[in-house]
Design a protein around this motif. Sequence first.
Motif, PDB file in Angstrom:
ATOM      1  N   ASP A   1      15.615  31.398  21.315  1.00 43.95           N
ATOM      2  CA  ASP A   1      14.580  32.384  21.603  1.00 43.95           C
ATOM      3  C   ASP A   1      15.208  33.714  22.038  1.00 43.95           C
ATOM      4  O   ASP A   1      14.704  34.789  21.693  1.00 43.95           O
ATOM      5  N   TYR A   2      16.312  33.621  22.763  1.00 43.24           N
ATOM      6  CA  TYR A   2      17.035  34.834  23.173  1.00 43.24           C
ATOM      7  C   TYR A   2      17.384  35.683  21.945  1.00 43.24           C
ATOM      8  O   TYR A   2      17.298  36.920  21.981  1.00 43.24           O
TER       9      TYR A   2
ATOM     10  N   ILE B   1       9.360  41.435  14.472  1.00 42.64           N
ATOM     11  CA  ILE B   1      10.724  41.375  13.915  1.00 42.64           C
ATOM     12  C   ILE B   1      10.662  41.616  12.411  1.00 42.64           C
ATOM     13  O   ILE B   1      11.475  42.365  11.852  1.00 42.64           O
TER      14      ILE B   1
ATOM     15  N   ASN C   1      15.732  36.101  19.231  1.00 42.55           N
ATOM     16  CA  ASN C   1      14.576  36.862  18.772  1.00 42.55           C
ATOM     17  C   ASN C   1      14.145  37.937  19.776  1.00 42.55           C
ATOM     18  O   ASN C   1      13.797  39.047  19.400  1.00 42.55           O
ATOM     19  N   ARG C   2      14.175  37.585  21.058  1.00 37.69           N
ATOM     20  CA  ARG C   2      13.706  38.529  22.088  1.00 37.69           C
ATOM     21  C   ARG C   2      14.680  39.668  22.318  1.00 37.69           C
ATOM     22  O   ARG C   2      14.271  40.805  22.543  1.00 37.69           O
ATOM     23  N   VAL C   3      15.982  39.342  22.313  1.00 40.09           N
ATOM     24  CA  VAL C   3      16.997  40.313  22.735  1.00 40.09           C
ATOM     25  C   VAL C   3      18.071  40.543  21.665  1.00 40.09           C
ATOM     26  O   VAL C   3      18.328  41.674  21.260  1.00 40.09           O
TER      27      VAL C   3
ATOM     28  N   TYR D   1      12.997  30.145  13.804  1.00 37.40           N
ATOM     29  CA  TYR D   1      12.218  29.617  14.918  1.00 37.40           C
ATOM     30  C   TYR D   1      12.517  28.126  15.018  1.00 37.40           C
ATOM     31  O   TYR D   1      12.401  27.394  14.037  1.00 37.40           O
TER      32      TYR D   1
ATOM     33  N   HIS E   1       6.490  35.932  15.250  1.00 44.99           N
ATOM     34  CA  HIS E   1       7.078  37.196  15.707  1.00 44.99           C
ATOM     35  C   HIS E   1       7.008  38.281  14.618  1.00 44.99           C
ATOM     36  O   HIS E   1       8.031  38.743  14.118  1.00 44.99           O
TER      37      HIS E   1
ATOM     38  N   TRP F   1      17.701  42.744  18.295  1.00 44.92           N
ATOM     39  CA  TRP F   1      17.612  44.216  18.378  1.00 44.92           C
ATOM     40  C   TRP F   1      18.999  44.812  18.526  1.00 44.92           C
ATOM     41  O   TRP F   1      19.276  45.886  17.991  1.00 44.92           O
TER      42      TRP F   1
END
Lengths: 310, 305
Positions: B66-67, B102, B69-71, B38, B99, B74
């Motif tokens: 941030d991308y 995760i 972690n969000r995308v 982060y 988060h 995964w």
Amino acid sequence: MPLPDEHLRYPLRRYGMDQDWYDWALQPERKPVAWPGGARIALWLVPALEFFPLNQPAKPFKAPGGMVTPYPDLRHYTLRDYGNRVGVFRVFKVLDRLGITASVAMNAKVAERAPFLVEEVNRRGWEIIAYGVDMGRLHYGGMDIEEETALIKDSVETLRGVSGQPVTGWLSPAKSESMNTLDLVAAQGIEYVCDWISDDMPFPLRTKSGEIHSLPLSHEISDQMILHQYQHSEQDFVDQVTDQFDVLYREATPEDGRIMTLTIHPWMSGQPHRIKHLERALAHIMGHDGVWSATGAEILAAYKTQAGPA
Amino acid sequence: MEKEDPGLYDYWPYVNRPKITWPGGARLAFWVAPNIEYYELDPPANPSRKAWARPAPDVVPYAQRDYGNRVGHWRMMEIMDRYGVRGSVSLNVAVCDHHPEIIDACKERGWEFFSHGIYNTRYCYGMDEAQERAIIEDAFETVEKHTAQKIAGWLAPALTHTERTMDLLAEYGVKYTCDLFCDDQPQPVKVESGRFISIPYSLEMNDIIVYNVQRQAPRRYAEMLKANFDQLYEEGAESGTVMCIPLHAYAVGTPHRIDAFAEALDYITSHDGVWVTTGREIADYYLEHHYDDAVSAIAAHNAGR
């Protein structure tokens, strides 16, 4: 002397994000978004038409692609101007041949200095995205709010005036913002901002003038990034654009689409030795079924009819 | 006073070392270390290093991370699942708070968590001993609370250290550091107390170094990873080696880059004699089977020079 105590204090260590503009959300938990006609991919192509002033200030830094040598840097000034005089028409011809709709990010200064380009965009029914005043006037943290308000009004009002378009999208020059930029553009009727590359899909942004959206415009998938900053070859550019597309196409379904974005700088891709590479990359994309070439405003409208809490 | 040598290890050439063996007769220990991080939008400014190039908010790099972690995470995790690779997570422990989804997904897969500080925007430069102890204790407590794991490894936050970092880590019972890039095999590290080792983590194979520093294209990264593996695998026939791929989901997990990583994992895991493992498992095995021999061999080399 140890570090001041604040270095071991974490007031925003909490669930979600450390700012309030947008919420944390995992990609696998999103509500699906279907594009019109069952398309898997919305292709959002953004030619960036830029004016780099010869006396470009480094305030607080120089936007990539800007002046390099001591004043007067005729070399870089004219190389960038080449994009608006020559390169842009090569790019437009490629898009015309392939039937691609574009959202043209335009500095207000370009519209003022070359209204012919605005006519060319309007004639094709394409969208204009407000792209600040010019590449020398950046928005940045610590900027005076009155100064920034005036800059945003100048950009949006000039582009609306010259084009007659509603102009609802915003891209900050060099994707640089202040803490106030989102509030200020929303106050001018902007509905989506391209700077926040946090996602593959749109997401809502909170502002003092209500909710607007982030429509992420890839930073990496851009000729300026790949060819100019990374100095990769033209073949590498084609590979990266087509690899990006192929993976998004594989991940998408007609019920849950994705967005493929590509930013094109005519001063880069519009050079004689590069234009055919751009065409090859775009022909690869347009050669697939289920590709919807659309403007940012159209993509946002389709998204907003379906999106909501997961 | 600044020193000319960190004093953490002796010169020990990569010839005539005691043979390293890995479980099952493997030639090479292979581990993948995703950095799950982060980066704060507007952290307090460390006097020795700025967090961001531009005045806050530096939108592009903040949103890009941030991308991850969000995308990107995964996408990266799916590839690792496909090839049966458990991650050894280099964790900014504040991600447990920001988060937790995760963390849960990694936990379900039996991934290891080691510490990469609190945030990647908080640096150790200038910390006194009490402050450095505070972040180590925070890391242990946070990881244990959220994952029930006791951390065994450490990669300094944003690779920032003080001269006492390694001594403190060893004192708290950390087993290995990822911060020393001087070898392709684990190494004993000289600390005030306890047994402490370095495990090869590889800056050269780090996606951020390849993509953002060396500015290579994705398909080239796949070639580099395979070449790195081929050489270490060949040498591993003589004495066991370690290959690490350090990752950042915001770099490796974008659509145009993910297949290069998949291609490398497919290649590496298709070989016999590859121990697909974690940092903790490498450290435990080395400490039990090879550490004492290495310490004796280093002493003998020093005596004979």
